[in-house]
Design an enzyme around this catalytic site. Sequence first.
Site, short mmCIF file in Angstrom:
data_model
loop_
_atom_site.label_atom_id
_atom_site.label_comp_id
_atom_site.label_asym_id
_atom_site.label_seq_id
_atom_site.Cartn_x
_atom_site.Cartn_y
_atom_site.Cartn_z
N ASP A 135 23.19 37.91 5.76
CA ASP A 135 23.73 37.43 7.03
C ASP A 135 22.75 37.63 8.18
O ASP A 135 23.03 37.20 9.30
CB ASP A 135 25.06 38.15 7.35
CG ASP A 135 26.23 37.20 7.34
OD1 ASP A 135 26.09 36.08 6.80
OD2 ASP A 135 27.29 37.57 7.88
N ASP A 466 38.84 44.00 4.13
CA ASP A 466 39.18 44.45 2.79
C ASP A 466 40.64 44.86 2.69
O ASP A 466 41.37 44.42 1.79
CB ASP A 466 38.25 45.60 2.37
CG ASP A 466 38.07 46.65 3.46
OD1 ASP A 466 38.76 46.56 4.50
OD2 ASP A 466 37.24 47.55 3.28
#
Length: 748
Positions: A135, A466
Amino acid sequence: MANTISPPPYETISYNNHIYRALDIVVLLLLTSLLVYRLLTLNENGFAWLLALLCESWFTFIWFLTVNGKWNPVEHKTYPERLPQKTEEFLPPLDMFVTTADPVLEPPIITMNTVISLLAVDYPARKLACYVSDDGCSPLTFYSLVETSKFAKLWVPFCKKHNIKLRAPFMYFSSDKSIMSSDKSLEFQQEWKDMKNKYERLSRKIQDAVKKGIPPYNLTGDLAVFSNIERRNHPSIIKIIWENKEGLSDGLPRLIYVSREKRLKHPHHYKAGAMNVLTRVSGLMTNAPFMLNVDCDMFANNPQIVRHAMCLLLGSKNEREAGFVQSPQIFYDGIKDDPFGNQLVVLIKYFGRGMNGIQGPCYGGTGCFHRRKVIYGLCPDEVESKASNLTSVTGNLAYEELQKIFGNSTEFIKSAAQALQGKTNIPNTPSNLVEAAAYQVAGFGYEYGTGWGTEVGWQYGSNTEDVLTGMKIHSRGWKSKYCNPDPPAFLGCAPSGGPSTLTQQKRWAIGLLEVLICENNPIFHTITAKLQLGQCLAYMWILVWALRSIPELCYVMLPAYCLITNSNFLPKVHEPAFYGYVALFLIYILYTISEYLETGLSIRAWWNRQRMTIITSTSAWLFAILSVILKILGISETVFEITRKEESTFTDDGDAGRFTFDGSPIFLPGTTILMVQFLALVMGLLSARDGHYGSRFGEVFCSFLVMICFLPFLKGLFGKGKYGIPLSTICKSVVLALSFVQLCKRAH
């Protein structure tokens, strides 16, 4: 000849410790009885008594959530040898995801060791594919990955030939004495030396490139795409670094580099967005029915981990029993006695096992094996429940419906439908059509008007994608399982100082609070979907971390307030209720110490954890609440702060474990609390001349205990460099402490 029934690949073990259960109930009863006592005597006391009642009510609620989460501990023991060893066709394909975002905060050499360890796991190579998400769009990461693939072609055969157990080279070569023992053959020793030299050359190449900030040669060839690249404004880059074209089971798995497209002022949803791009790109290129994701620092410590996970994923009688398999987050570079409270060993053993006995552990963001069709939104029974507000996505939906959910890539819709139907079709070499589609699905605008981040994929709306994603899976009716083999499945590096530790805790607390206040909170899913009540309460224990800062900060300040105002928040020594608090205090200490000792940790480690919990709750978690409030008011957005990863040197450092500081305001509350307690103790001791000391023994003791908890800050007042609190922070804390004292006097 009679057919033999093969034993199951895993067994379930329940741990019912009646002593711990009894202590849980005793503590809960003590807390409740003391609340009743405070209510009955509320009219006879003042503000401090009322504030203590509110705080202790919160603590009782937290203890109730804790008891729920630990009540029914369950563990799964896996047996990889019971999986079919001779028929590799039985073993399903697996796509492995590694995510990194910053080559400075996450050094490439750490990421490369993680990649190498995954490429070398004991599993047919032709069934594996490794995707690395960058990223940061860094040519350093890409260059490091190319060089790593060259080394991996030698390292993987070496590991499998000699059955090497530890397959992250930086960790393996750190223990020379154990490797170069006399019982090893001369051939092995020669190969070992040669392999170590090759790894050191790889490490030097990568480290030299990092120091210079650019690869050692011009941005030409494959690196040409990185010319004039801006980190937050660039097109997609997808490079197949290695293909296992021959489909060899003992070769090197596929290795693919992915950097998704980013544009300024366009939300990219941090790690969740990167994971969704990896899911789509891998769905086009390999479309494995199972996916593993790890953080860049979490290397595969157990080469059999994929087989261990498959024991749970394939060995369950019903797929709904294992929607995903989570491995605990364990660290390899823990300092003795865990001075920063980073090790999660006790939490994993008691709360992790406890959740495993309800609906399963929450998704921890790393070291997790997913079913692709579950990530794509499939419910266990493949139909939408009438009692659920969640739509089940199936492969039998019309093309137009799939397009609304998955986007307008025809190729990807086909692969998603295959995955939802349980079909796999792995091409030996991706076609030009597939590669073009991969760039399309990695584009910044592909998700507009689709179900990505809401109905399917990793969920958006929180820094802790998550927990939110795992809760959504549980809400659809799936269960999850803990996979904790010996040796541990994955190992990562823990934060190594005060700033990084508190920054990580702040980021977690922000994300968890975002989940709690959003429409996808566990209470809503328990009422409208299939999240079990016990699982809801276990999630609540995690999600309220940030909220704990307010009552804990108030309770920490109560002793000082009482000493300054000559009041009480605890019963006097001669009152019977005082001994209820003493009993509660002693039982809690002995209970929690026994948990640490039973886990193999020291009493010093227990104390460090208690101390860091108070420091964290009154600083990092407090700032998390402020950040979320500012977000709600529209003043600022929460930011995903990357935790700095540092390569372990495996040397004994005399300063290891010393608390470090910087100019961040996150250290302001702790410094202020310390100064307030000091001033209060001085004022309390002066008032002892008037005969009030005995009546406020509890307040003096608690104030002194708080000062002991903030001992690292006391040392920081006199420390130098990174071990000292900046002068600006000290000056601000002095002003705040004196202001608190004046306010207390005026209020009194």
